[in-house]
Motif scaffolding. Structure first.
Motif, mmCIF file in Angstrom:
data_model
loop_
_atom_site.group_PDB
_atom_site.id
_atom_site.type_symbol
_atom_site.label_atom_id
_atom_site.label_comp_id
_atom_site.label_asym_id
_atom_site.label_seq_id
_atom_site.Cartn_x
_atom_site.Cartn_y
_atom_site.Cartn_z
ATOM 1 N N VAL A 403 -4.667 -35.197 -10.875
ATOM 2 C CA VAL A 403 -4.488 -33.759 -10.701
ATOM 3 C C VAL A 403 -3.002 -33.435 -10.871
ATOM 4 O O VAL A 403 -2.148 -34.125 -10.307
ATOM 5 C CB VAL A 403 -4.972 -33.317 -9.298
ATOM 6 C CG1 VAL A 403 -4.666 -31.846 -9.068
ATOM 7 C CG2 VAL A 403 -6.469 -33.580 -9.152
ATOM 8 N N PRO A 404 -2.640 -32.426 -11.659
ATOM 9 C CA PRO A 404 -1.234 -32.041 -11.802
ATOM 10 C C PRO A 404 -0.589 -31.819 -10.436
ATOM 11 O O PRO A 404 -1.221 -31.272 -9.528
ATOM 12 C CB PRO A 404 -1.310 -30.727 -12.601
ATOM 13 C CG PRO A 404 -2.572 -30.836 -13.372
ATOM 14 C CD PRO A 404 -3.531 -31.591 -12.484
ATOM 15 N N PRO A 405 0.662 -32.267 -10.267
ATOM 16 C CA PRO A 405 1.330 -32.193 -8.958
ATOM 17 C C PRO A 405 1.286 -30.815 -8.323
ATOM 18 O O PRO A 405 1.124 -30.689 -7.106
ATOM 19 C CB PRO A 405 2.777 -32.601 -9.280
ATOM 20 C CG PRO A 405 2.677 -33.404 -10.528
ATOM 21 C CD PRO A 405 1.523 -32.857 -11.298
ATOM 22 N N GLN A 406 1.397 -29.764 -9.145
ATOM 23 C CA GLN A 406 1.437 -28.410 -8.603
ATOM 24 C C GLN A 406 0.107 -27.974 -7.988
ATOM 25 O O GLN A 406 0.040 -26.959 -7.291
ATOM 26 C CB GLN A 406 1.888 -27.408 -9.673
ATOM 27 C CG GLN A 406 1.027 -27.345 -10.927
ATOM 28 C CD GLN A 406 1.517 -28.249 -12.025
ATOM 29 O OE1 GLN A 406 1.971 -29.355 -11.771
ATOM 30 N NE2 GLN A 406 1.428 -27.769 -13.270
ATOM 31 N N ASN A 407 -0.979 -28.740 -8.249
ATOM 32 C CA ASN A 407 -2.303 -28.359 -7.745
ATOM 33 C C ASN A 407 -2.797 -29.228 -6.583
ATOM 34 O O ASN A 407 -3.856 -28.962 -6.025
ATOM 35 C CB ASN A 407 -3.336 -28.436 -8.878
ATOM 36 C CG ASN A 407 -3.078 -27.420 -9.965
ATOM 37 O OD1 ASN A 407 -2.476 -26.376 -9.712
ATOM 38 N ND2 ASN A 407 -3.507 -27.721 -11.178
ATOM 39 N N ARG A 408 -2.060 -30.283 -6.219
ATOM 40 C CA ARG A 408 -2.576 -31.261 -5.265
ATOM 41 C C ARG A 408 -2.707 -30.733 -3.845
ATOM 42 O O ARG A 408 -3.498 -31.259 -3.052
ATOM 43 C CB ARG A 408 -1.690 -32.514 -5.270
ATOM 44 C CG ARG A 408 -1.842 -33.311 -6.549
ATOM 45 C CD ARG A 408 -0.902 -34.486 -6.605
ATOM 46 N NE ARG A 408 -0.957 -35.121 -7.926
ATOM 47 C CZ ARG A 408 -0.099 -36.023 -8.354
ATOM 48 N NH1 ARG A 408 0.884 -36.413 -7.556
ATOM 49 N NH2 ARG A 408 -0.219 -36.532 -9.558
ATOM 50 N N ASN A 409 -1.951 -29.722 -3.514
ATOM 51 C CA ASN A 409 -2.026 -29.159 -2.157
ATOM 52 C C ASN A 409 -2.929 -27.936 -2.071
ATOM 53 O O ASN A 409 -3.026 -27.301 -1.028
ATOM 54 C CB ASN A 409 -0.616 -28.794 -1.657
ATOM 55 C CG ASN A 409 0.255 -30.023 -1.475
ATOM 56 O OD1 ASN A 409 -0.233 -31.073 -1.048
ATOM 57 N ND2 ASN A 409 1.530 -29.907 -1.791
ATOM 58 N N ASN A 410 -3.600 -27.629 -3.179
ATOM 59 C CA ASN A 410 -4.518 -26.491 -3.219
ATOM 60 C C ASN A 410 -5.937 -27.021 -3.024
ATOM 61 O O ASN A 410 -6.509 -27.639 -3.917
ATOM 62 C CB ASN A 410 -4.377 -25.766 -4.559
ATOM 63 C CG ASN A 410 -5.209 -24.509 -4.653
ATOM 64 O OD1 ASN A 410 -6.324 -24.436 -4.120
ATOM 65 N ND2 ASN A 410 -4.682 -23.506 -5.346
ATOM 66 N N LYS A 411 -6.516 -26.802 -1.841
ATOM 67 C CA LYS A 411 -7.819 -27.397 -1.531
ATOM 68 C C LYS A 411 -8.927 -26.895 -2.445
ATOM 69 O O LYS A 411 -9.869 -27.625 -2.766
ATOM 70 C CB LYS A 411 -8.194 -27.162 -0.076
ATOM 71 C CG LYS A 411 -8.499 -25.728 0.313
ATOM 72 C CD LYS A 411 -8.927 -25.660 1.778
ATOM 73 C CE LYS A 411 -9.315 -24.238 2.183
ATOM 74 N NZ LYS A 411 -9.773 -24.170 3.589
ATOM 75 N N TYR A 412 -8.793 -25.649 -2.920
ATOM 76 C CA TYR A 412 -9.818 -25.116 -3.816
ATOM 77 C C TYR A 412 -9.742 -25.803 -5.186
ATOM 78 O O TYR A 412 -10.775 -26.118 -5.796
ATOM 79 C CB TYR A 412 -9.644 -23.604 -3.964
ATOM 80 C CG TYR A 412 -9.787 -22.860 -2.664
ATOM 81 C CD1 TYR A 412 -11.042 -22.736 -2.047
ATOM 82 C CD2 TYR A 412 -8.682 -22.312 -2.021
ATOM 83 C CE1 TYR A 412 -11.176 -22.063 -0.841
ATOM 84 C CE2 TYR A 412 -8.806 -21.644 -0.819
ATOM 85 C CZ TYR A 412 -10.051 -21.527 -0.227
ATOM 86 O OH TYR A 412 -10.184 -20.882 0.968
ATOM 87 N N MET A 413 -8.517 -26.014 -5.652
ATOM 88 C CA MET A 413 -8.352 -26.726 -6.913
ATOM 89 C C MET A 413 -8.850 -28.159 -6.785
ATOM 90 O O MET A 413 -9.517 -28.688 -7.680
ATOM 91 C CB MET A 413 -6.875 -26.721 -7.341
ATOM 92 C CG MET A 413 -6.342 -25.360 -7.733
ATOM 93 S SD MET A 413 -7.103 -24.691 -9.240
ATOM 94 C CE MET A 413 -6.328 -25.696 -10.488
ATOM 95 N N MET A 414 -8.562 -28.803 -5.661
ATOM 96 C CA MET A 414 -9.003 -30.182 -5.450
ATOM 97 C C MET A 414 -10.526 -30.266 -5.423
ATOM 98 O O MET A 414 -11.124 -31.188 -5.983
ATOM 99 C CB MET A 414 -8.406 -30.747 -4.166
ATOM 100 C CG MET A 414 -6.908 -31.019 -4.238
ATOM 101 S SD MET A 414 -6.449 -32.236 -5.505
ATOM 102 C CE MET A 414 -7.196 -33.723 -4.837
ATOM 103 N N GLN A 415 -11.160 -29.295 -4.778
ATOM 104 C CA GLN A 415 -12.629 -29.271 -4.746
ATOM 105 C C GLN A 415 -13.190 -29.082 -6.155
ATOM 106 O O GLN A 415 -14.194 -29.689 -6.528
ATOM 107 C CB GLN A 415 -13.107 -28.133 -3.832
ATOM 108 C CG GLN A 415 -12.913 -28.413 -2.356
ATOM 109 C CD GLN A 415 -13.214 -27.198 -1.493
ATOM 110 O OE1 GLN A 415 -13.593 -26.130 -1.993
ATOM 111 N NE2 GLN A 415 -13.039 -27.345 -0.187
ATOM 112 N N GLY A 416 -12.507 -28.244 -6.937
ATOM 113 C CA GLY A 416 -12.935 -28.027 -8.317
ATOM 114 C C GLY A 416 -12.849 -29.305 -9.141
ATOM 115 O O GLY A 416 -13.752 -29.613 -9.927
#
Length: 632
Positions: A403-416
């Protein structure tokens, strides 16, 4: 580099040939060269870099039976010249074109395996009554052709074909679907009906009846030279030596020609910059892009990389207004719709380089392909692992690495991302295994075509044909297969074309790529995969090789994906884009279902694929209006 164009059995007039040349003047503003006889018309718009005084095109054999035009740089032309002199050939000029002409006389089509360079060339052999058009092995320089009856037309860009045949271009819906789904049209297809592109590492032979055959002169597996290494230290030494040699070749030019380099702030361009510095090559300009949007800006790393050459450093700051102002011109030169707006800042950057008097730039493309830098290599390993293990036990621990570093702390992006990988295919025998999730996600574009066009798009047979194409070398290990697919699709089909040659040459600037040196590619091919992707640490051996000359922050930095706003830009600047998303625009272009386009526009889902889809649809409608004017 140049723009080349011409025709066989066409009856083109000098005026028509001049008009085609004018459409390519941006590729070579320094000199035009034309030749017409009863059989063939040839033209060149030249950007003078090597052989400034002696390289006027076309080139002719002594009896004028063989004629040649070419675009590009031949890095080993002096070596080839000596070999040909030893074989009895005499040279009047000191330029690459004359070498290529004699190379053809001596070796015919075996000539391509002897060339070290980036090129597209056309040779007309009057005795054989055949036209040959060939391209370099990685696909840097473009070449297209169109056949009407027994007449054949060719050019560096499609707009010149439209000018010569005086015919409006028509989009092929199946090719448009293929372009979005696979990031390119494969083999000789283009997005336009009847327009073919010469595939990379190939040449096309066209006879006097307008019949053609395409021959591949180099396969991906030919890079396997089975180099054996004693230890890691030897590998590092050979990589550094090969990189310096690749750079030295690519700064070849006549005296007085100004060159520079692109610096992104990432690992690859910083390596090139630091190696130039270590080679005591310092007086050249540097060009970088910065963004007002801080989440995608890399200017801090750019300054860190070139701290000792700040006086010759050019930064172009990109905001939404600059993007809007340059989209139309970018599309005109890219000759295709965009998935992302990433080509637009690159067009603006080349404009800055040209304004500064620079004729060519070094750039870092290719390193991610040959040293496994992209997330797709990690994804391929992850999906292989998921296919053999309990998904629920490892998903969070391993997915974070892709996952791109800028998205790793976004739980919705991680779930996606979790849902994305859980749903993706795990057929390990699929030659397209590495990009199968991308294909499955991108094929959503099919439902957005209008009902009539959906009947024309044969998705199943298209996928079968592409799988068959890649099965030809299915003995490759999984990561090597991934590399082949990426070099064919993303690199040749997008990065070196839409985001490379098209936007560079739009402003008469040539791109040169040290990481795409043939010897370096072969070297990287021979390095064990685990040293390129070490666990989930991408480009491991490259980092280890150059860690002593690079800023530690850049070595330790996670791979940062070059990004531009997509859906967000469309919504923020809707007054500009609105006319291309109306029912009238959908009906005029005749490709997409307006109701579904309207729903897509209103959908606030931030998924990557839907973002790309909206950009692709709006730029298709914009591009439609642009290419309608080419024939006129």
């Amino acid at each position: 580099m140049c723009g080349i164009f011409g025709a066989v059995n066409s009856g083109l007039s000098n005026e028509q040939l001049m008009k085609a040349g004018k459409s390519l003047q941006h590729r070579g503003p320094d000199e035009i060269g034309l030749y017409i006889d009863q059989h063939v018309a040839l033209g060149s718009q030249r950007l003078k870099i090597v052989g400034i005084e002696s390289g006027k095109q076309p080139f002719f054999s002594d009896d004028k039976g063989i004629k040649l035009v070419f675009n590009g740089e031949i890095y080993n032309y002096q070596i080839l010249k000596k070999e040909l002199e030893s074989a009895g050939y005499h040279f009047r000029l000191n330029c690459e074109g004359e070498v290529l002409l004699h190379l053809y006389e001596e070796y015919k089509m075996d000539m391509f395996c002897r060339i070290d360079g980036q090129f597209a060339l056309a040779i007309y052999d009057a005795e054989e009554e055949k036209l040959y058009i060939g391209r370099d092995s990685v696909g840097i320089c473009p070449a297209y052709f169109l056949i009407q009856g027994s007449a054949c037309y060719f050019a560096s860009e499609i707009k010149a074909l439209a000018s010569m045949v005086q015919r409006k271009m028509e989009i092929n819906p199946q090719s448009l679907y293929e372009q979005f789904t696979y990031w390119t049209t494969l083999e000789e297809r283009s997005i336009f009906k009847d327009v073919c592109q010469v595939p990379k590492a190939s040449y096309v032979e066209i006879n006097s009846n307008g019949q053609y055959e395409i021959y591949q002169y180099q396969k991906f597996s030919d890079y396997d030279h089975s180099i054996l290494f004693k230890n890691i230290e030897e590998i590092k030494e050979v990589i550094e030596k090969s990189m310096k040699e690749a750079i030295s070749k690519r700064i070849m030019c006549d005296s007085g020609v100004k060159w520079g380099m692109y610096l992104s702030g990432g690992l690859d361009s910083t390596i090139i910059f630091k190696l130039l510095d270590s080679m005591d090559i310092k007086k050249f300009p540097i060009y970088s892009i910065s963004f007002k949007r801080k989440g995608i800006d890399e200017s801090a790393y750019q300054k860190l990389a070139c701290s000792n050459q700040i006086q010759n450093y050019h930064v172009v700051e990109i905001d939404d207004n600059k993007l809007i102002d340059n989209i139309q011109n970018t599309l005109h030169h890219c000759e295709a719709p965009l998935y992302k707006f990433g080509a637009v800042p690159m067009y603006i950057l080349s404009k800055e380089a040209r304004k500064d008097g620079t004729k060519f730039v070094l750039s870092g493309e290719g390193a991610d392909e040959i040293f496994y830098g992209y997330d797709i290599y990690k994804e391929t390993l992850l999906r292989k692992y998921l296919s053999k293990n309990n998904y629920s036990e490892i998903r969070l621990k391993d997915i974070k690495h892709v996952v791109p570093p800028q998205n790793r702390n976004n739980k919705y992006m991680m779930q996606g991302y979790e849902q994305y990988y859980a749903a993706s295919s795990v057929n390990l025998d699929d030659p397209l295994f590495c990009i199968r999730p991308r294909i499955e996600a991108s094929s959503i574009i099919y439902k957005y075509f209008n009902e009539e066009l959906r009947k024309e798009i044969d998705r199943e047979n298209l996928d079968k044909a592409i799988k068959t194409h890649y099965k030809a070398e299915n003995s490759l290990k999984m990561l090597k297969q991934c590399q082949k697919v990426e070099m064919d699709n993303l690199l040749a089909g997008y990065l070196l074309s839409i985001q490379g040659d098209r936007v560079l040459m739009a402003n008469s600037v040539e791109g040169r790529y040290p990481f795409l040196d043939n010897e370096l590619i072969s070297l990287a091919y021979s390095i064990p995969d685990y040293l390129k992707l070490h666990g989930y640490n991408e480009k491991y051996i490259l980092k280890e090789t150059f860690s002593g000359i690079l800023p530690k922050q850049i070595v330790r930095r996670n791979k940062f994906q070059y990004s531009t706003p997509g859906r967000e830009l469309i919504h923020n600047k809707f007054e500009f884009f609105e006319e291309y998303l109306t029912k009238a625009a959908c009906e005029e272009c005749g490709l997409f279902d307006y109701k579904l386009v309207k729903d897509l526009l209103e959908d606030r889902n931030m998924a990557i694929t839907t973002d790309m889809l909206l950009v692709f649809i709006v730029t298709t409608h914009m591009f439609y209006k642009i290419f309608q004017k080419w024939a006129g």
